[in-house]
Design a protein around this motif. Sequence first.
Motif, PDB file in Angstrom:
ATOM      1  N   SER A 170       0.832  -1.204   0.000  1.00  0.00           N
ATOM      2  CA  SER A 170       0.000   0.000   0.000  1.00  0.00           C
ATOM      3  C   SER A 170       0.863   1.248   0.000  1.00  0.00           C
ATOM      4  O   SER A 170       0.570   2.226  -0.698  1.00  0.00           O
TER       5      SER A 170
ATOM      6  N   GLU B 241       2.164   1.823  -3.492  1.00  0.00           N
ATOM      7  CA  GLU B 241       1.129   2.380  -4.376  1.00  0.00           C
ATOM      8  C   GLU B 241       0.966   3.886  -4.133  1.00  0.00           C
ATOM      9  O   GLU B 241       0.847   4.665  -5.080  1.00  0.00           O
ATOM     10  N   LYS B 242       0.967   4.292  -2.880  1.00  0.00           N
ATOM     11  CA  LYS B 242       0.839   5.723  -2.553  1.00  0.00           C
ATOM     12  C   LYS B 242       2.049   6.503  -3.046  1.00  0.00           C
ATOM     13  O   LYS B 242       1.931   7.596  -3.567  1.00  0.00           O
TER      14      LYS B 242
END
Length: 199
Positions: free
Chosen positions: A190, A193-194
């Motif tokens: 995650s 992805e950010k």
Amino acid sequence: MNYYISDLHLLHKNCIGFDERPFADLEEMHETILANWNRKVTNSDTVYILGDATLYGKKEDAIALVARMKGKKVLVRGNHDHIDDYRYQQLYEEICDYKEIQDGIDGKQYHLVLFHYPIFSWKNMGHGTILLYGHTHDSMEDTYYQECLRKMAEEECSRHIYECRPQAYNVGCMKPWMNYEPRSLKEILSFREKDEAGK
């Protein structure tokens, strides 16, 4: 649940300055790491420590600290891990130099290579297998490594890159996305992805 972390460097006073860790002293660092760990990890969870758990030469203190950490601990040894004390060995479910496992996120299975050191080629790196590593801390060395992997994919200079770009994530506890606590694979991916979305 599986969690991952590296380079705790418990009992290693110099790492506070080396990493610019936000702690006044070792006691504050130890208590923060232990609080973060035990707030999140249960005794049914497995935590993969990818090297440099403690500083060699402080056996009694190392045993006392690691014994306070919840969960089943697997140590993938780093350059600072010396395990000649049987009592220390017993704190871990397994001690190894390299490991391959599978982990799942929302029903999807991921193949992982776990190693203390960043490497340029790993098994099935071009087919989505993810490397989790440590050792390079939050350093220019790590920045160069990640940049090199990116260029290898862009310039197709590796015969091992086929379907996707290499995925290698530094799980050193001092990295911003780790923040001195074990992280799940979902949390680690995650963050990437950010990070990619912000570029």
